[in-house]
Scaffold this active site. Structure first.
Site, PDB file in Angstrom:
ATOM      1  N   VAL A 133       7.693  17.511 -12.456  1.00 49.10           N
ATOM      2  CA  VAL A 133       7.451  17.525 -13.912  1.00 49.10           C
ATOM      3  C   VAL A 133       8.760  17.462 -14.707  1.00 49.10           C
ATOM      4  CG1 VAL A 133       5.906  18.432 -15.681  1.00 49.10           C
ATOM      5  CG2 VAL A 133       5.525  19.053 -13.326  1.00 49.10           C
ATOM      6  N   GLY A 154       9.200  11.707 -10.964  1.00 52.27           N
ATOM      7  CA  GLY A 154       8.077  10.934 -10.408  1.00 52.27           C
ATOM      8  C   GLY A 154       7.916   9.592 -11.104  1.00 52.27           C
ATOM      9  N   THR A 155       8.129   9.584 -12.416  1.00 55.32           N
ATOM     10  CA  THR A 155       8.008   8.348 -13.183  1.00 55.32           C
ATOM     11  C   THR A 155       9.126   7.378 -12.819  1.00 55.32           C
ATOM     12  OG1 THR A 155       7.030   9.585 -14.989  1.00 55.32           O
ATOM     13  CG2 THR A 155       7.943   7.428 -15.533  1.00 55.32           C
ATOM     14  N   GLU A 171       0.857  -1.181   0.000  1.00 50.26           N
ATOM     15  CA  GLU A 171       0.000   0.000   0.000  1.00 50.26           C
ATOM     16  C   GLU A 171       0.896   1.235   0.000  1.00 50.26           C
ATOM     17  OE1 GLU A 171      -2.036   0.826   3.630  1.00 50.26           O
ATOM     18  OE2 GLU A 171      -3.261   2.414   2.731  1.00 50.26           O
ATOM     19  N   CYS A 224       3.692   9.658  -1.641  1.00 55.26           N
ATOM     20  CA  CYS A 224       4.510   9.748  -2.853  1.00 55.26           C
ATOM     21  C   CYS A 224       4.659  11.233  -3.157  1.00 55.26           C
ATOM     22  CB  CYS A 224       3.800   9.029  -4.002  1.00 55.26           C
ATOM     23  SG  CYS A 224       4.417   9.458  -5.630  1.00 55.26           S
ATOM     24  N   ALA A 225       5.865  11.717  -3.256  1.00 55.45           N
ATOM     25  CA  ALA A 225       6.030  13.150  -3.554  1.00 55.45           C
ATOM     26  C   ALA A 225       7.434  13.424  -4.081  1.00 55.45           C
ATOM     27  CB  ALA A 225       5.767  13.993  -2.308  1.00 55.45           C
ATOM     28  N   VAL A 283      -4.493  11.706  -9.425  1.00 50.89           N
ATOM     29  CA  VAL A 283      -4.978  10.516 -10.133  1.00 50.89           C
ATOM     30  C   VAL A 283      -4.333  10.424 -11.524  1.00 50.89           C
ATOM     31  CG1 VAL A 283      -7.022   9.522 -11.253  1.00 50.89           C
ATOM     32  CG2 VAL A 283      -7.143  10.254  -8.870  1.00 50.89           C
ATOM     33  N   GLY A 284      -4.196  11.583 -12.180  1.00 52.24           N
ATOM     34  CA  GLY A 284      -3.588  11.609 -13.527  1.00 52.24           C
ATOM     35  C   GLY A 284      -2.165  11.065 -13.498  1.00 52.24           C
TER      36      GLY A 284
HETATM   37  N1  ACO Z   1      -1.943  15.291 -12.078  1.00 50.55           N
HETATM   38  C1  ACO Z   1      -1.907  14.808 -13.342  1.00 50.55           C
HETATM   39  N2  ACO Z   1      -0.761  14.487 -13.983  1.00 50.55           N
HETATM   40  C2  ACO Z   1       0.394  14.678 -13.325  1.00 50.55           C
HETATM   41  C3  ACO Z   1       0.450  15.190 -12.028  1.00 50.55           C
HETATM   42  C4  ACO Z   1      -0.794  15.492 -11.387  1.00 50.55           C
HETATM   43  N3  ACO Z   1      -0.853  15.983 -10.135  1.00 50.55           N
HETATM   44  N4  ACO Z   1       1.743  15.288 -11.650  1.00 50.55           N
HETATM   45  C5  ACO Z   1       2.460  14.841 -12.691  1.00 50.55           C
HETATM   46  N5  ACO Z   1       1.653  14.487 -13.686  1.00 50.55           N
HETATM   47  C6  ACO Z   1       2.010  13.911 -14.974  1.00 50.55           C
HETATM   48  C7  ACO Z   1       3.114  14.698 -15.649  1.00 50.55           C
HETATM   49  O1  ACO Z   1       2.603  15.757 -16.410  1.00 50.55           O
HETATM   50  C8  ACO Z   1       3.768  13.643 -16.507  1.00 50.55           C
HETATM   51  O2  ACO Z   1       3.007  13.432 -17.659  1.00 50.55           O
HETATM   52  P1  ACO Z   1       3.733  12.995 -19.037  1.00 50.55           P
HETATM   53  O3  ACO Z   1       4.466  11.713 -18.750  1.00 50.55           O
HETATM   54  O4  ACO Z   1       2.621  12.824 -19.995  1.00 50.55           O
HETATM   55  O5  ACO Z   1       4.673  14.118 -19.374  1.00 50.55           O
HETATM   56  C9  ACO Z   1       3.635  12.387 -15.642  1.00 50.55           C
HETATM   57  O6  ACO Z   1       2.571  12.636 -14.735  1.00 50.55           O
HETATM   58  C10 ACO Z   1       4.884  12.072 -14.852  1.00 50.55           C
HETATM   59  O7  ACO Z   1       5.463  13.255 -14.444  1.00 50.55           O
HETATM   60  P2  ACO Z   1       6.819  13.276 -13.631  1.00 50.55           P
HETATM   61  O8  ACO Z   1       7.586  14.495 -14.001  1.00 50.55           O
HETATM   62  O9  ACO Z   1       7.503  11.979 -13.767  1.00 50.55           O
HETATM   63  O10 ACO Z   1       6.269  13.399 -12.137  1.00 50.55           O
HETATM   64  P3  ACO Z   1       6.735  14.427 -11.024  1.00 50.55           P
HETATM   65  O11 ACO Z   1       8.195  14.396 -10.837  1.00 50.55           O
HETATM   66  O12 ACO Z   1       6.132  15.752 -11.249  1.00 50.55           O
HETATM   67  O13 ACO Z   1       6.051  13.763  -9.748  1.00 50.55           O
HETATM   68  C11 ACO Z   1       4.185  13.810  -8.251  1.00 50.55           C
HETATM   69  C12 ACO Z   1       4.655  13.575  -9.680  1.00 50.55           C
HETATM   70  C13 ACO Z   1       4.879  12.843  -7.321  1.00 50.55           C
HETATM   71  C14 ACO Z   1       2.672  13.555  -8.182  1.00 50.55           C
HETATM   72  C15 ACO Z   1       4.543  15.260  -7.893  1.00 50.55           C
HETATM   73  O14 ACO Z   1       3.872  16.124  -8.778  1.00 50.55           O
HETATM   74  C16 ACO Z   1       4.174  15.655  -6.500  1.00 50.55           C
HETATM   75  O15 ACO Z   1       4.958  15.500  -5.593  1.00 50.55           O
HETATM   76  N6  ACO Z   1       2.985  16.232  -6.302  1.00 50.55           N
HETATM   77  C17 ACO Z   1       2.551  16.715  -5.015  1.00 50.55           C
HETATM   78  C18 ACO Z   1       2.316  15.584  -4.063  1.00 50.55           C
HETATM   79  C19 ACO Z   1       1.234  14.631  -4.566  1.00 50.55           C
HETATM   80  O16 ACO Z   1       0.177  15.053  -5.021  1.00 50.55           O
HETATM   81  N7  ACO Z   1       1.501  13.322  -4.416  1.00 50.55           N
HETATM   82  C20 ACO Z   1       0.571  12.272  -4.741  1.00 50.55           C
HETATM   83  C21 ACO Z   1      -0.368  12.207  -3.623  1.00 50.55           C
HETATM   84  S1  ACO Z   1      -1.274  10.723  -3.606  1.00 50.55           S
HETATM   85  C22 ACO Z   1      -0.343   9.710  -2.686  1.00 50.55           C
HETATM   86  O17 ACO Z   1       0.629  10.087  -2.178  1.00 50.55           O
HETATM   87  C23 ACO Z   1      -0.849   8.284  -2.470  1.00 50.55           C
END
Ligand code: ACO
Length: 461
Positions: free
Chosen positions: A189, A193-194, A177, A181-182, A222-223
């Site tokens: 971006v 994250g990927t 589970e 994730c952050a 979710v995206g």
């Molecule tokens: N909504 C939709 N799409 C997203 C989001 C989002 N919030 N964040 C990133 N993406 C997309 C990106 O545009 C990218 O799309 P692409 O592959 O088509 O270009 C893809 O997801 C991967 O992007 P990365 O650059 O690899 O991801 P990033 O380094 O930005 O990390 C993360 C993503 C972890 C969600 C980061 O934005 C973050 O820390 N956000 C704030 C914390 C958060 O919301 N965490 C998730 C909470 S839920 C949980 O923890 C269970």
């Protein structure tokens, strides 16, 4: 290897024994291992907290999953290297290179009292607290430092934590589970994250023997989870997870299935290998990849330009063309000024078109069409009409003796001239009305001078 492993030295998930990495790939006291060696383990690993192993113990490399495709195509490793990685993998490949250069690294971190691990966990706790402001800080601290939870920390070269994932592994049920994730805000971006998710899957697959991840994703994330292979549909048997994970309000339950034989840190290589395999299959049944020399005939600027047989165009015959497949236009004969109906040989057709053009030019209604529209008269004309044509242009084309190879081509240009006029001018203008009248005159001339073998074709005039 108390701190969670060395920076990666190999790009692919390789067969550790073959690479002499069996020893190096063994997790350290904290269960951590070099990020890119986290793939196929040579020995079975008991989960750190003594849980049972999940299904899918067989470990294979990404390469070994793909049988070399038959047929021509890039087969050597070097040839494959030269293939563009494709949009999906491009960003991840760049990050893999940075891992190899030691710019970034991923650590599998447990709270095992190791001081370095505690430092990483504090860094993770800080990032989660900042990036997930709706989560109570005490709750984050409790889970991150919980000994049943694992974390994967993304580190910069200087050891600073810039992102991470914390999950709880349920070894008996073979699922994990994801709690948090952050990625730190100024590093989002960029693909971290990927890569972080793929590294986490690989650690979970190989060290924890998990087959599924579940998570309550923040609705605004979710995206991101969807792009990492998570779905809102949960396929894991209900009894395997129900009661083990907590419900969160405002989150969406999502699942990711981790194929036991896919090496998630070598996905770009897997995609590349699949592209090569697919390409080879296509090459086996098609010659679309063959590039033939272009035509030089028309570029040589011979005047008058002459036609060339279709079969002389490189690749046309190879693509399956035969004269029988050539479309047969409507069969007709033409009436010139004098004499009986004539077959439309190139000479006769030219003579006929010259007569038709002369007739149209002389018509009373033709005055707006005799010369190309001037920008002085209609400054926006060429912004609106993208394919202009006028009788003077048609006259020059006819004089070349090679442009109007068929009656249809000539007729289409005449009709376009009238269509352009009706498109640019409003229906109540004189120009619009003249175009209509001219069209009637042209149709009448064609009816009087063309004899079609079948009546249907005659109706196409
Ligand atoms: N909504 C939709 N799409 C997203 C989001 C989002 N919030 N964040 C990133 N993406 C997309 C990106 O545009 C990218 O799309 P692409 O592959 O088509 O270009 C893809 O997801 C991967 O992007 P990365 O650059 O690899 O991801 P990033 O380094 O930005 O990390 C993360 C993503 C972890 C969600 C980061 O934005 C973050 O820390 N956000 C704030 C914390 C958060 O919301 N965490 C998730 C909470 S839920 C949980 O923890 C269970």
């Amino acid at each position: 290897m108390a701190d969670g492993g060395e920076p990666p030295t190999k790009r692919q998930c390789m067969d550790a024994s073959q690479q002499g990495l069996a020893e190096a790939a063994r997790p350290g006291a904290d269960g951590a291992m070099p990020a890119t060696q986290a793939g196929p383990l040579p020995v079975k690993q008991e989960a750190a907290d003594g849980g049972g192993l999940g299904p899918g113990q067989e470990q294979r490399t990404a390469q070994s999953l793909i049988q070399e495709p038959p047929g021509p195509g890039p087969s050597s490793a070097r040839e494959r290297e030269r293939l563009p990685p494709g949009a999906y993998s491009q960003r991840e490949e760049a990050l893999i290179k940075r891992e190899l250069d030691g710019d970034i690294s991923f650590r599998y971190v447990l709270n095992n009292d190791d001081p370095q691990n505690l430092i990483y966990l504090v860094g993770l706790k800080n990032i989660f607290s900042k990036q997930l402001p709706n989560m109570p800080k005490e709750y984050i601290v409790r889970l991150v430092f919980d000994r049943r939870h694992r974390s994967v920390a993304l580190l910069k070269r200087n050891g600073a934590v810039i992102g991470g994932i914390t999950y709880r592994a349920f070894h008996q049920q073979a699922f994990g589970e994801i709690a948090f994730c952050a990625v730190t805000s100024h590093e989002q971006v960029k693909g971290y994250g990927t890569r972080l998710m793929n590294q986490t899957k690989e650690f979970a697959r190989t060290l924890d023997r998990l087959t599924h991840f579940l998570t309550y994703a923040d609705n605004n994330a979710v995206g991101y989870f969807e792009k990492q292979g998570f779905t809102k549909e949960v396929t894991l048997e209900w009894e395997r997870w129900q009661g083990y994970i907590k419900d969160y309000d405002g989150g969406t339950l999502m699942e990711c299935v981790m194929h036991p034989r896919i090496c998630f840190t070598a996905l770009p290589d897997l995609v590349r290998t699949q592209r090569v395999a697919l390409d080879a299959r296509i090459r086996a049944v098609s010659n679309a990849h063959v590039v033939r020399p272009g035509l030089t005939h028309f570029a040589e600027g011979r005047v008058p330009r002459t036609a060339i047989p279709i079969a002389a165009i490189p690749g046309v015959v190879e693509a399956g063309w035969s004269p029988q497949l050539a479309p047969q236009g409507p069969q007709f004969r033409v009436l010139l000024d004098r004499g009986p109906p004539r077959e439309p040989t190139p000479e006769v057709l030219h003579q006929f078109l010259a007569g038709l053009l002369e007739y149209v030019k002389e018509l009373e209604e033709a005055w707006p069409f005799r010369e190309s529209v001037s920008v002085q008269d209609a400054p926006d004309y060429y912004d609106i009409i993208k394919d202009p044509i006028a009788l003077d242009v048609m006259e020059a084309r006819l004089a070349s003796k090679s442009f109007y190879a068929t009656l249809d081509i000539f007729n289409a240009e005449l009709r376009r001239m009238l269509e352009n006029c009706r498109f640019y001018n409003a229906p109540d203008t004189i120009y619009y009305k003249l175009a209509n009248k001219l069209e009637q005159q042209i149709s009448a001339y064609l009816s009087a001078h063309l004899l079609y073998d079948d009546e249907q074709a005659a109706g196409l005039q």
